[in-house]
Design a protein around this motif. Sequence first.
Motif, PDB file in Angstrom:
ATOM      1  N   GLY A 177       0.810  -1.208   0.000  1.00  0.00           N
ATOM      2  CA  GLY A 177       0.000   0.000   0.000  1.00  0.00           C
ATOM      3  C   GLY A 177       0.844   1.260   0.000  1.00  0.00           C
ATOM      4  N   ALA A 178       1.867   1.285   0.850  1.00  0.00           N
ATOM      5  CA  ALA A 178       2.738   2.460   0.908  1.00  0.00           C
ATOM      6  C   ALA A 178       3.559   2.614  -0.371  1.00  0.00           C
ATOM      7  N   LEU A 179       3.965   1.487  -0.966  1.00  0.00           N
ATOM      8  CA  LEU A 179       4.812   1.547  -2.158  1.00  0.00           C
ATOM      9  C   LEU A 179       4.032   1.907  -3.416  1.00  0.00           C
ATOM     10  N   LEU A 180       2.778   1.457  -3.501  1.00  0.00           N
ATOM     11  CA  LEU A 180       2.003   1.639  -4.731  1.00  0.00           C
ATOM     12  C   LEU A 180       1.151   2.901  -4.739  1.00  0.00           C
ATOM     13  N   ASP A 181       1.165   3.669  -3.651  1.00  0.00           N
ATOM     14  CA  ASP A 181       0.309   4.849  -3.568  1.00  0.00           C
ATOM     15  C   ASP A 181       0.548   5.850  -4.696  1.00  0.00           C
ATOM     16  N   PRO A 182       1.797   6.147  -5.088  1.00  0.00           N
ATOM     17  CA  PRO A 182       1.999   7.123  -6.177  1.00  0.00           C
ATOM     18  C   PRO A 182       1.424   6.683  -7.512  1.00  0.00           C
ATOM     19  N   LEU A 183       1.200   5.377  -7.693  1.00  0.00           N
ATOM     20  CA  LEU A 183       0.641   4.877  -8.947  1.00  0.00           C
ATOM     21  C   LEU A 183      -0.873   4.805  -8.898  1.00  0.00           C
ATOM     22  N   ARG A 188      10.491   6.120   0.744  1.00  0.00           N
ATOM     23  CA  ARG A 188       9.204   5.419   0.638  1.00  0.00           C
ATOM     24  C   ARG A 188       9.342   3.960   1.046  1.00  0.00           C
ATOM     25  N   ILE A 189      10.449   3.329   0.676  1.00  0.00           N
ATOM     26  CA  ILE A 189      10.665   1.936   1.083  1.00  0.00           C
ATOM     27  C   ILE A 189      10.768   1.834   2.598  1.00  0.00           C
ATOM     28  N   HIS A 190      11.471   2.783   3.207  1.00  0.00           N
ATOM     29  CA  HIS A 190      11.597   2.777   4.660  1.00  0.00           C
ATOM     30  C   HIS A 190      10.231   2.950   5.327  1.00  0.00           C
ATOM     31  N   ALA A 191       9.437   3.894   4.802  1.00  0.00           N
ATOM     32  CA  ALA A 191       8.100   4.113   5.353  1.00  0.00           C
ATOM     33  C   ALA A 191       7.213   2.886   5.168  1.00  0.00           C
ATOM     34  N   ALA A 192       7.362   2.200   4.026  1.00  0.00           N
ATOM     35  CA  ALA A 192       6.561   1.001   3.771  1.00  0.00           C
ATOM     36  C   ALA A 192       6.918  -0.111   4.756  1.00  0.00           C
ATOM     37  N   LEU A 193       8.198  -0.266   5.035  1.00  0.00           N
ATOM     38  CA  LEU A 193       8.624  -1.288   6.000  1.00  0.00           C
ATOM     39  C   LEU A 193       8.115  -0.961   7.400  1.00  0.00           C
ATOM     40  N   LEU A 194       8.104   0.320   7.746  1.00  0.00           N
ATOM     41  CA  LEU A 194       7.555   0.724   9.040  1.00  0.00           C
ATOM     42  C   LEU A 194       6.056   0.421   9.113  1.00  0.00           C
ATOM     43  N   ALA A 231       4.303  -3.183 -11.140  1.00  0.00           N
ATOM     44  CA  ALA A 231       3.622  -2.045 -10.505  1.00  0.00           C
ATOM     45  C   ALA A 231       4.535  -1.342  -9.508  1.00  0.00           C
ATOM     46  N   LEU A 232       5.296  -2.123  -8.743  1.00  0.00           N
ATOM     47  CA  LEU A 232       6.227  -1.533  -7.781  1.00  0.00           C
ATOM     48  C   LEU A 232       7.302  -0.718  -8.481  1.00  0.00           C
ATOM     49  N   LEU A 233       7.824  -1.244  -9.579  1.00  0.00           N
ATOM     50  CA  LEU A 233       8.868  -0.529 -10.319  1.00  0.00           C
ATOM     51  C   LEU A 233       8.351   0.809 -10.825  1.00  0.00           C
ATOM     52  N   VAL A 234       7.163   0.799 -11.430  1.00  0.00           N
ATOM     53  CA  VAL A 234       6.581   2.040 -11.945  1.00  0.00           C
ATOM     54  C   VAL A 234       6.303   3.008 -10.802  1.00  0.00           C
ATOM     55  N   SER A 235       5.752   2.481  -9.696  1.00  0.00           N
ATOM     56  CA  SER A 235       5.408   3.331  -8.564  1.00  0.00           C
ATOM     57  C   SER A 235       6.633   3.979  -7.937  1.00  0.00           C
ATOM     58  N   LEU A 236       7.737   3.239  -7.845  1.00  0.00           N
ATOM     59  CA  LEU A 236       8.965   3.790  -7.275  1.00  0.00           C
ATOM     60  C   LEU A 236       9.618   4.804  -8.212  1.00  0.00           C
ATOM     61  N   LEU A 237       9.439   4.617  -9.508  1.00  0.00           N
ATOM     62  CA  LEU A 237      10.052   5.530 -10.466  1.00  0.00           C
ATOM     63  C   LEU A 237       9.275   6.838 -10.600  1.00  0.00           C
ATOM     64  N   ILE A 238       7.973   6.821 -10.303  1.00  0.00           N
ATOM     65  CA  ILE A 238       7.156   8.027 -10.467  1.00  0.00           C
ATOM     66  C   ILE A 238       7.668   9.184  -9.605  1.00  0.00           C
ATOM     67  N   PRO A 239       7.844   9.011  -8.278  1.00  0.00           N
ATOM     68  CA  PRO A 239       8.339  10.151  -7.490  1.00  0.00           C
ATOM     69  C   PRO A 239       9.748  10.583  -7.886  1.00  0.00           C
ATOM     70  N   VAL A 240      10.586   9.639  -8.283  1.00  0.00           N
ATOM     71  CA  VAL A 240      11.931   9.992  -8.734  1.00  0.00           C
ATOM     72  C   VAL A 240      11.862  10.853  -9.998  1.00  0.00           C
ATOM     73  N   PHE A 241      10.998  10.443 -10.923  1.00  0.00           N
ATOM     74  CA  PHE A 241      10.830  11.194 -12.168  1.00  0.00           C
ATOM     75  C   PHE A 241      10.283  12.592 -11.887  1.00  0.00           C
ATOM     76  N   MET A 242       9.305  12.699 -10.966  1.00  0.00           N
ATOM     77  CA  MET A 242       8.725  14.002 -10.639  1.00  0.00           C
ATOM     78  C   MET A 242       9.754  14.904  -9.970  1.00  0.00           C
ATOM     79  N   ALA A 243      10.573  14.323  -9.088  1.00  0.00           N
ATOM     80  CA  ALA A 243      11.604  15.105  -8.414  1.00  0.00           C
ATOM     81  C   ALA A 243      12.643  15.615  -9.415  1.00  0.00           C
ATOM     82  N   MET A 244      13.012  14.768 -10.370  1.00  0.00           N
ATOM     83  CA  MET A 244      13.968  15.190 -11.396  1.00  0.00           C
ATOM     84  C   MET A 244      13.391  16.319 -12.249  1.00  0.00           C
TER      85      MET A 244
END
Length: 420
Positions: free
Chosen positions: A68-74, A199-205, A400-413
């Motif tokens: 849930g925490a990892l896929l939220d941006p997607l 985000r990975i750290h928050a998801a593990l928490l 889905a995880l790969l796309v979701s993790l790349l979205i915030p990185v892409f937006m930040a860039m």
Amino acid sequence: MTFKKIGGPLLGFILAGCMLLMLLHPEASLAAALRGLAIWWDVLFPSLFPFFVISEIMLGLGIVHLFGALLDPLMRPLFGIPGSGGFVAAMGYVSGYPVGAKLTAKLREQKLISRIEGERLVAFTTSSDPIFLLGAVSVGFFRDASLGLILALAHYGSGLMVGLLMSFHGRKEQKTPTQDPTKSSSDVPSAPAKQGFGRIHAALLAMSEARRKDGRSFGELLKGAIQSSLQLIIVVGGLVVFFNVLMELLARAGILPSLFSLAGSLVSLVGGPPELAQALISGLFEVTIGARSAGEAASSIPLQFKVAAAAFILSWGGLSVHAQVASILNGTGLRYLPFLTARLIHAVLAAGLVVLLWKPVMGSGLSSAWVSLPASTAFTPSASGVTASLALLSLILAAALLVSLLIPVFMAMLRLMRRS
């Protein structure tokens, strides 16, 4: 007089009529019940029960909270649901109805989604599983594995389209979206590299906190998962048996032939072959019987129309599946009407996609290439089919995880590029 006042007596009258028909045709009723029981035991129990148990355990272990925490941006921008809905969508598409509804109800019970988000989620995660679509329908009913590709594209593609459309559902009612409990201002670093790790750290928490709140040992978790899954699979089996008997009684009473005639006239009005009316009416009640009728329809009917009818039936799901979903949603506060509307839209879109994609897919050699792939034969109602479903689930979640993790990185860039 309101519908609620006449609904009870009307339902009682209908059930009394069914009881009378059962007394008049006991052998036919018993044969229909045995057919429904065979469908449940041979197909539904082995394909659904493992996923029921696995999903319960994953909820207890906090794995759903992790995804849930990892896929939220997607999931939130596309479908208007929190990231935990991504896990539900993957499980629903791989394991079939009514797993999506079961997991949605669980998320609703744990207050991870709002009512509107739950209605959006269950509307587009209720679909046929690949084992049934590719193995039973394409190979078993139509005896043509090459049809699996166009059926899958139409059914799952239109399902995603329904998910996008349902993101507009309830926007006026929904004041604020459900907040991700793992999000805080400190969890989102500004640097693109830290964005994903934060985000990975928050998801593990979130996973650890969910596991702590559950508190059960793995043995207790497994026992509870098996007990609740058995209760649900028995309800599913009972509804399948009931609707098989109901259809047999309607046929004996002469009601089904009248419905076939009426449906035939309606199909003719939209330019379709009226001979498909039997399959469509059968699929209105029970998806397996309807899909089989579409595959066994007269050879004079163009194949694309028979496949379109099967896609319509698979996406509608049958009143048997509707009753299963309604029983699961009972007590969650989720309304049935949005689900019903989504099923109708899904069915029409799926049938339309078959017609639109028929020449590009079936006439381009893609269908022939599909038959040579292992996927065309792996999804069969067997141990290998379940293994293939689990492999597909892992693949969908990983993508889905790969796309979701790349979205915030892409937006930040993008933000950094604009600043520079």
